[in-house]
Enzyme design. Structure first.
Site, PDB file in Angstrom:
ATOM      1  N   ARG A 180      -1.716   5.018   2.314  1.00 46.63           N
ATOM      2  CA  ARG A 180      -1.517   4.417   3.620  1.00 46.63           C
ATOM      3  C   ARG A 180      -0.600   5.366   4.394  1.00 46.63           C
ATOM      4  O   ARG A 180       0.199   6.088   3.814  1.00 46.63           O
ATOM      5  CB  ARG A 180      -0.861   3.039   3.494  1.00 46.63           C
ATOM      6  CG  ARG A 180      -1.674   2.037   2.684  1.00 46.63           C
ATOM      7  CD  ARG A 180      -0.903   0.741   2.483  1.00 46.63           C
ATOM      8  NE  ARG A 180      -1.703  -0.233   1.751  1.00 46.63           N
ATOM      9  CZ  ARG A 180      -1.723  -0.353   0.425  1.00 46.63           C
ATOM     10  NH1 ARG A 180      -0.971   0.464  -0.320  1.00 46.63           N
ATOM     11  NH2 ARG A 180      -2.463  -1.263  -0.168  1.00 46.63           N
ATOM     12  N   LYS A 207       2.860  -1.273  -0.091  1.00 43.18           N
ATOM     13  CA  LYS A 207       2.370  -2.576   0.352  1.00 43.18           C
ATOM     14  C   LYS A 207       1.876  -3.407  -0.824  1.00 43.18           C
ATOM     15  O   LYS A 207       2.052  -4.619  -0.860  1.00 43.18           O
ATOM     16  CB  LYS A 207       1.238  -2.373   1.377  1.00 43.18           C
ATOM     17  CG  LYS A 207       0.694  -3.663   1.965  1.00 43.18           C
ATOM     18  CD  LYS A 207      -0.383  -3.381   2.993  1.00 43.18           C
ATOM     19  CE  LYS A 207      -0.947  -4.676   3.573  1.00 43.18           C
ATOM     20  NZ  LYS A 207      -2.018  -4.401   4.563  1.00 43.18           N
ATOM     21  N   HIS A 288      -5.644   5.415   8.749  1.00 41.54           N
ATOM     22  CA  HIS A 288      -6.272   4.705   7.629  1.00 41.54           C
ATOM     23  C   HIS A 288      -7.600   5.335   7.223  1.00 41.54           C
ATOM     24  O   HIS A 288      -8.125   5.035   6.147  1.00 41.54           O
ATOM     25  CB  HIS A 288      -6.487   3.234   8.007  1.00 41.54           C
ATOM     26  CG  HIS A 288      -6.850   2.367   6.849  1.00 41.54           C
ATOM     27  ND1 HIS A 288      -5.961   2.062   5.838  1.00 41.54           N
ATOM     28  CD2 HIS A 288      -8.012   1.745   6.519  1.00 41.54           C
ATOM     29  CE1 HIS A 288      -6.552   1.287   4.946  1.00 41.54           C
ATOM     30  NE2 HIS A 288      -7.786   1.076   5.331  1.00 41.54           N
ATOM     31  N   ARG A 291      -7.387   6.982   3.647  1.00 38.32           N
ATOM     32  CA  ARG A 291      -7.448   6.049   2.516  1.00 38.32           C
ATOM     33  C   ARG A 291      -8.851   5.453   2.374  1.00 38.32           C
ATOM     34  O   ARG A 291      -9.412   5.391   1.282  1.00 38.32           O
ATOM     35  CB  ARG A 291      -6.413   4.946   2.727  1.00 38.32           C
ATOM     36  CG  ARG A 291      -6.388   3.856   1.658  1.00 38.32           C
ATOM     37  CD  ARG A 291      -5.190   2.944   1.912  1.00 38.32           C
ATOM     38  NE  ARG A 291      -5.243   1.732   1.135  1.00 38.32           N
ATOM     39  CZ  ARG A 291      -4.875   1.624  -0.138  1.00 38.32           C
ATOM     40  NH1 ARG A 291      -4.462   2.690  -0.792  1.00 38.32           N
ATOM     41  NH2 ARG A 291      -4.920   0.458  -0.760  1.00 38.32           N
ATOM     42  N   HIS A 314      -5.218  -0.874  -5.063  1.00 37.21           N
ATOM     43  CA  HIS A 314      -5.601  -2.218  -4.643  1.00 37.21           C
ATOM     44  C   HIS A 314      -5.369  -3.177  -5.804  1.00 37.21           C
ATOM     45  O   HIS A 314      -5.654  -2.844  -6.954  1.00 37.21           O
ATOM     46  CB  HIS A 314      -7.082  -2.274  -4.238  1.00 37.21           C
ATOM     47  CG  HIS A 314      -7.361  -1.740  -2.873  1.00 37.21           C
ATOM     48  ND1 HIS A 314      -7.891  -0.485  -2.651  1.00 37.21           N
ATOM     49  CD2 HIS A 314      -7.188  -2.293  -1.647  1.00 37.21           C
ATOM     50  CE1 HIS A 314      -8.033  -0.285  -1.349  1.00 37.21           C
ATOM     51  NE2 HIS A 314      -7.610  -1.368  -0.726  1.00 37.21           N
ATOM     52  N   TYR A 323     -15.823  -1.405   0.114  1.00 36.88           N
ATOM     53  CA  TYR A 323     -15.969   0.041   0.281  1.00 36.88           C
ATOM     54  C   TYR A 323     -17.198   0.542  -0.474  1.00 36.88           C
ATOM     55  O   TYR A 323     -17.923   1.422   0.005  1.00 36.88           O
ATOM     56  CB  TYR A 323     -14.731   0.765  -0.236  1.00 36.88           C
ATOM     57  CG  TYR A 323     -13.501   0.620   0.629  1.00 36.88           C
ATOM     58  CD1 TYR A 323     -13.565   0.797   2.007  1.00 36.88           C
ATOM     59  CD2 TYR A 323     -12.270   0.322   0.065  1.00 36.88           C
ATOM     60  CE1 TYR A 323     -12.437   0.668   2.794  1.00 36.88           C
ATOM     61  CE2 TYR A 323     -11.127   0.195   0.848  1.00 36.88           C
ATOM     62  CZ  TYR A 323     -11.221   0.369   2.204  1.00 36.88           C
ATOM     63  OH  TYR A 323     -10.102   0.245   2.981  1.00 36.88           O
TER      64      TYR A 323
END
Length: 341
Positions: A180, A207, A288, A291, A314, A323
């Site tokens: 990120r 995050k 972004h 990523r 993730h 994705y």
């Protein structure tokens, strides 16, 4: 313009002081059995970026209430329903949902929890369901920078200048580490461990790691030197003589390196600059894109979800599978099978 910014900032501060209770939680502040140290620590239970987002959302709701002459804290369920219906005229369903969450969290912080929280009222939930059905919840997002895009950009960096070396290292490392933009600019020299295989980057916070357990991201050397993030990073650090502190820093017009950390917004500007030079529409790309590009490219190379998640960090497979679906949208297309018959 400067005066406008100062006015906006002063209004923002006033809103926080007046009625944004997540900064000064009433349930915590009024608890006489908690020490001052304990109160301050509890106030840090939410990440800074989360608080900033909630503060902006609450400010918008508070302004709307002031304009319409209604109370924001405590708000009535009817007030919230009227607000989100006005908001839904232009905003996406996900934005509306986030505003309701901010309103709810601020009421909880002010002591209005459970059935006393107007944002949890059945009328509000029904209104949100209707908005989601009407507008849908699909998020288009920015275009990904794919593996082939990296080759396209390779010759565009002016490596005679510090800015060119920095930008190349930033873009290629951002892709390889699926970072990120906030993570990318927070990397310190002390977080790097170079090995014969590549570089290992330690991240104390992210995050997906709000509790600060720390994560390690391995970036191996690429066989293709022109798109190798490790080589680009080493060349940048060696040339700029960075041996401590933030690895990505602002550079003046006369190519003088500053000691401060590059802003996360600068990542988006750098990405846009080079995709524009490559002849792509810069408006479709942002920070972004790096990523997202890693995850999409990995899916196109038939890499499984769990392996992708180890690099992207993730915690849920939901976004990764999205994705994968996007990466294979042509590969798994029924028409391809029909054409090949």
């Amino acid at each position: 313009m400067l005066l406008y910014i100062l006015l906006i900032e002063s209004r923002f501060i006033m809103k926080i002081k007046d009625n944004f209770m997540l900064i000064k939680n009433a349930r915590i502040e009024n608890n006489e059995r908690l020490s001052l140290k304990a109160k301050r620590r509890l106030e840090k239970s939410k990440a800074d970026n989360t608080l900033k987002a909630y503060a902006c959302d609450w400010s918008d709701f508070s302004d709307w209430c002031q304009y319409h002459g209604v109370t924001d804290l405590p708000a009535s369920p009817e007030t919230i329903v009227n607000y989100i219906n006005d908001l839904a005229d232009d905003a996406k369903a996900n934005t509306v949902s986030r505003r309701v969450t901010a309103i709810s969290e601020n009421h909880i912080a002010a002591g209005f929890s459970g059935r006393h929280n107007p944002a949890k009222d059945g009328m509000v939930r029904a209104a949100m369901s209707a908005i989601r059905r009407e507008k849908g919840t699909f998020q288009r997002g920015k275009s990904p920078i794919l593996m082939e895009t990296l080759y396209l950009l390779a010759d565009l960096f002016d490596e005679e200048k510090l800015s060119g070396l920095r930008d190349k290292a930033l873009i290629y490392l951002g892709f390889a580490g699926a970072f990120r933009r906030s993570e990318l600019v927070h990397i310190q020299y002390e977080d790097l461990t170079f090995t014969p295989q590549g570089v290992i980057i330690f991240m104390a916070h992210s995050k997906g790691d709000q509790l600060g357990h720390g994560e390690q991201i391995a970036i191996p050397y690429a066989p293709q030197a022109e798109i190798c993030a490790v080589r680009a990073l080493k060349k940048w650090l060696d040339t700029a003589q960075i041996h401590r502190g933030p690895i990505f820093r602002p550079i003046t017009r006369v190519q003088s390196l500053r000691n401060t950390q590059l802003s996360d917004k600068s990542v988006a500007l750098i990405v846009k600059k080079y995709v524009g030079l490559a002849g792509l529409d810069e408006h479709l790309f942002a920070g972004h894109s790096l990523r997202r590009g890693f995850a999409t490219s990995a899916a196109q190379h038939d890499i499984d979800a769990l392996t992708i998640m180890r690099q992207t960090r993730h915690k849920s497979e939901k976004m990764v599978h999205r994705y994968i679906e996007q990466g294979n949208i042509f590969k798994d297309n029924a028409l391809n099978r029909m054409y090949n018959k």
